[in-house]
Design an enzyme around this catalytic site. Structure first.
Site, mmCIF file in Angstrom:
data_model
loop_
_atom_site.group_PDB
_atom_site.id
_atom_site.type_symbol
_atom_site.label_atom_id
_atom_site.label_comp_id
_atom_site.label_asym_id
_atom_site.label_seq_id
_atom_site.Cartn_x
_atom_site.Cartn_y
_atom_site.Cartn_z
ATOM 1 N N GLU A 1 -1.950 -3.051 2.150
ATOM 2 C CA GLU A 1 -1.270 -2.951 0.900
ATOM 3 C C GLU A 1 0.175 -3.728 0.854
ATOM 4 O O GLU A 1 1.113 -3.559 0.086
ATOM 5 C CB GLU A 1 -0.763 -1.262 0.687
ATOM 6 C CG GLU A 1 -0.145 -0.615 2.006
ATOM 7 C CD GLU A 1 0.028 0.848 2.021
ATOM 8 O OE1 GLU A 1 -0.100 1.570 0.726
ATOM 9 O OE2 GLU A 1 0.066 1.505 3.136
ATOM 10 N N ASN B 1 -1.253 0.310 -5.168
ATOM 11 C CA ASN B 1 0.001 0.590 -5.712
ATOM 12 C C ASN B 1 1.081 -0.109 -4.972
ATOM 13 O O ASN B 1 2.010 -0.806 -5.578
ATOM 14 C CB ASN B 1 0.220 2.290 -5.593
ATOM 15 C CG ASN B 1 -0.710 2.904 -6.049
ATOM 16 O OD1 ASN B 1 -1.822 2.655 -6.870
ATOM 17 N ND2 ASN B 1 -1.081 4.199 -5.541
ATOM 18 N N ASP B 2 0.771 -0.069 -3.580
ATOM 19 C CA ASP B 2 1.937 -0.864 -2.897
ATOM 20 C C ASP B 2 1.672 -2.357 -3.068
ATOM 21 O O ASP B 2 2.534 -3.342 -2.983
ATOM 22 C CB ASP B 2 1.992 -0.516 -1.428
ATOM 23 C CG ASP B 2 3.022 0.982 -1.449
ATOM 24 O OD1 ASP B 2 4.044 0.801 -1.897
ATOM 25 O OD2 ASP B 2 2.730 1.811 -0.789
ATOM 26 N N CYS C 1 -8.165 2.918 -2.553
ATOM 27 C CA CYS C 1 -7.658 4.121 -2.760
ATOM 28 C C CYS C 1 -6.261 4.216 -3.553
ATOM 29 O O CYS C 1 -5.959 5.168 -3.946
ATOM 30 C CB CYS C 1 -7.281 4.684 -1.572
ATOM 31 S SG CYS C 1 -6.033 4.284 -0.592
ATOM 32 N N HIS D 1 5.257 7.859 -6.967
ATOM 33 C CA HIS D 1 4.509 9.213 -6.386
ATOM 34 C C HIS D 1 4.653 10.335 -7.344
ATOM 35 O O HIS D 1 3.867 11.270 -7.097
ATOM 36 C CB HIS D 1 4.930 9.488 -4.952
ATOM 37 C CG HIS D 1 4.442 8.429 -3.948
ATOM 38 N ND1 HIS D 1 5.076 7.464 -3.260
ATOM 39 C CD2 HIS D 1 3.247 8.327 -3.406
ATOM 40 C CE1 HIS D 1 4.405 6.767 -2.630
ATOM 41 N NE2 HIS D 1 3.037 7.079 -2.695
ATOM 42 N N ARG E 1 -2.886 12.486 1.804
ATOM 43 C CA ARG E 1 -1.409 11.846 2.137
ATOM 44 C C ARG E 1 -0.590 12.898 2.714
ATOM 45 O O ARG E 1 -0.003 13.672 2.116
ATOM 46 C CB ARG E 1 -0.750 11.512 0.734
ATOM 47 C CG ARG E 1 -1.367 10.339 -0.313
ATOM 48 C CD ARG E 1 -0.544 10.293 -1.456
ATOM 49 N NE ARG E 1 -0.665 9.035 -1.956
ATOM 50 C CZ ARG E 1 -1.538 8.539 -3.002
ATOM 51 N NH1 ARG E 1 -2.251 9.604 -3.842
ATOM 52 N NH2 ARG E 1 -1.595 7.410 -3.600
ATOM 53 N N ARG F 1 8.193 -0.055 -7.622
ATOM 54 C CA ARG F 1 6.915 0.848 -8.395
ATOM 55 C C ARG F 1 7.495 2.165 -8.917
ATOM 56 O O ARG F 1 6.936 2.841 -9.860
ATOM 57 C CB ARG F 1 5.786 1.172 -7.613
ATOM 58 C CG ARG F 1 6.104 2.052 -6.320
ATOM 59 C CD ARG F 1 4.939 2.132 -5.334
ATOM 60 N NE ARG F 1 4.202 3.534 -5.516
ATOM 61 C CZ ARG F 1 3.282 3.729 -4.472
ATOM 62 N NH1 ARG F 1 3.050 3.031 -3.434
ATOM 63 N NH2 ARG F 1 2.639 4.785 -4.885
#
Ligand code: PEP
Ligand code: MG
Length: 471
Positions: free
Chosen positions: A332, A355-356, A403, A87, A194, A366
């Site tokens: 995710e 991402n996840d 996303c 993040h 977010r 990550r």
């Protein structure tokens, strides 16, 4: 701190040795408190240096530290630890500044006042460059600025492929203050807000009114365009300050722990407060509700029950809201992608969080630079999960977007179009670059080639096929 760190360094076990950084972080936090900057990195500009040419060199920056940078105008930051889709890196992209994470020894090797080049595209940092290198990079920077200006011409162009397929391009944001960037990038809506970033640097949970005001600001700012609000994805690397976290133990594996919807369902009061605030904001414009980290059918059912409860309490108080607010789920976790039918039957839309999805499919943290080389968005397993989700959603006639960071990578735009993706959500700074690729693409050409590409499972062949697709 030095005394304790020294003791940790004596351990043979590398895991225990690494724990010295926990001590460092605690001490840094104490120092911040004493300086009167709770929860925030203290950054002072050196004399005679303009803030917009400053580069922050840190051992580690938490998302909570980095979100504070939005108030400043730093040129860049680099860290010893962290990964490209942590993040912290995501925040760099949302501020459209170059950053390189996971350099291991940057803080030890770089001294205050040294001149640095940070090449965020290649992940390279050059210390005290010689004049020729500096000149070369000045030229590159000018080139990039020129390309950016050229892309501005596409701002009002419709995102449509050569064969006339409409594509929706939405923005990912962290704060209401990001709305002007989303509009400047030509976003048709917010595909991912977010919300947890709003409240990272504070000692208490925001009450309903404060959240309502923040959500309303985004909805009003977007002037009738849809806004997808994701409920808190707290836990893992984004924690409220410890005193507001009811968990009384340190999680050994936070990415697999009580994170996101798991935390919201475990804290019904916190969840009701957020749901009520989002519902109240829905009277000011189109809002969609997005739930992070779902894996189980019962989590969706519990979430929908919590939403029904929030709606019923508002009705009882005669407070207006959108009765038909669409509810969507993030895909995710590999389990969610594989058993996507459960989601399609219960929800109004899906959003793939790559991402996840990559983190959990490949078992790669990550935010851990030590395994960053194994974090591979093009791993055949990842592509299979995305393709399966897109195809299943299309069959069920349920809208689906991507996303995660992959959506904002222009080198993946043609691949996604060929896979059938029609809704992308990304950092505002990426929208025009992706639109540029869309305008030159023909989905009827891409689809058969991508079908062939997806049958490949040899990484080399897959990359060659992607290169050919982009040629
Ligand atoms: C994702 O996981 O891809 C995502 C969009 O959510 P986040 O990056 O906030 O975890
Ligand atoms: Mg995620």
């Amino acid at each position: 701190m030095e005394h304790l760190v020294h003791q940790f360094e004596q351990f043979d076990d590398p895991y225990l040795r690494e724990r010295k950084f926990d001590v460092v972080q605690v001490v840094e936090r104490v120092i911040k408190e004493l300086l009167g900057h709770p929860g925030r990195a203290s950054v002072k500009a050196a004399k005679h240096t303009k803030e917009d040419s400053l580069i922050v060199v840190a051992h580690d920056l938490s998302p909570a530290d980095t979100i504070g940078f939005k108030e400043h105008r730093f040129a860049s930051f680099i860290t010893d630890v962290g990964g490209a889709t942590s993040h912290t890196a995501i925040l760099a992209r949302s501020m459209a500044i170059p950053a390189v994470l996971g350099l291991a020894n940057a803080r030890a090797l770089i001294r205050d006042g040294e001149q640095l080049i940070v090449d965020g595209l290649r992940g390279v940092v050059i210390v005290n460059p010689d004049p020729r290198v500096l000149e070369e990079y000045r030229l590159r920077a000018e080139q990039l600025a020129l390309e950016k200006t050229k892309l501005q011409r596409l701002k009002t162009a419709k995102a449509e492929t050569i064969d006339g397929v409409d594509i929706q391009l939405h923005a990912n944001i962290e704060l209401p203050g990001d709305v002007p960037d989303a509009l400047a990038g030509g976003a048709e809506g917010i595909g991912l807000f977010r919300t947890e970033f709003l409240f990272l640097n504070r000692g208490d949970m925001p009450d309903e009114q404060e959240q309502y005001e923040a959500y309303k600001k985004v909805v009003k700012g977007m002037g009738g365009r849809p806004v997808t609000i994701r409920t808190f994805d707290l836990g893992n690397d984004k924690d409220l300050r410890p005193e507001t976290n009811n968990s009384d133990r340190v999680q050994t594996n936070p990415a697999l722990g009580r994170r996101a919807i798991r935390l919201s369902l475990a804290e019904p009061k916190m969840f009701q407060t957020q749901l009520r605030a989002i519902l109240r904001a829905s009277k000011h414009g189109p809002i969609k509700l997005l739930i992070p980290m779902l894996a189980h059918a019962h989590e969706i059912d519990q979430t929908l029950a919590a939403l029904a409860q929030a709606k019923s309490s508002l009705r009882g108080e005669k407070i207006a809201f959108d009765e038909h607010i669409p509810v969507g789920g993030m895909i995710e976790i590999p389990a969610a992608a594989l058993a996507v039918g459960l989601f399609l039957r219960r929800l109004d839309f899906l959003s793939i969080g790559t991402n996840d999805l990559i983190q959990y499919t490949l078992a790669i943290d990550r935010s851990d630079e030590q395994v960053a080389n194994l974090y591979d968005p093009l791993h055949p397993a990842v592509l299979m999960l995305i393709a399966h989700t897109l195809a299943s959603a299309e069959k069920a006639n349920i809208p689906v977007s991507v996303c995660g960071e992959m959506a904002g990578d222009p080198d993946l735009t043609r691949l996604f179009l060929g896979m059938g993706l029609r809704i992308f959500s990304m950092h505002p700074s990426q929208i025009l670059k992706v639109k540029n690729r869309i305008l030159k693409a023909d989905t009827s050409d891409l689809a058969p080639n991508v079908r062939k590409l997806l049958r490949l499972d040899e990484p080399g062949k897959l990359r060659d096929a992607l290169e050919k697709l982009n040629a």
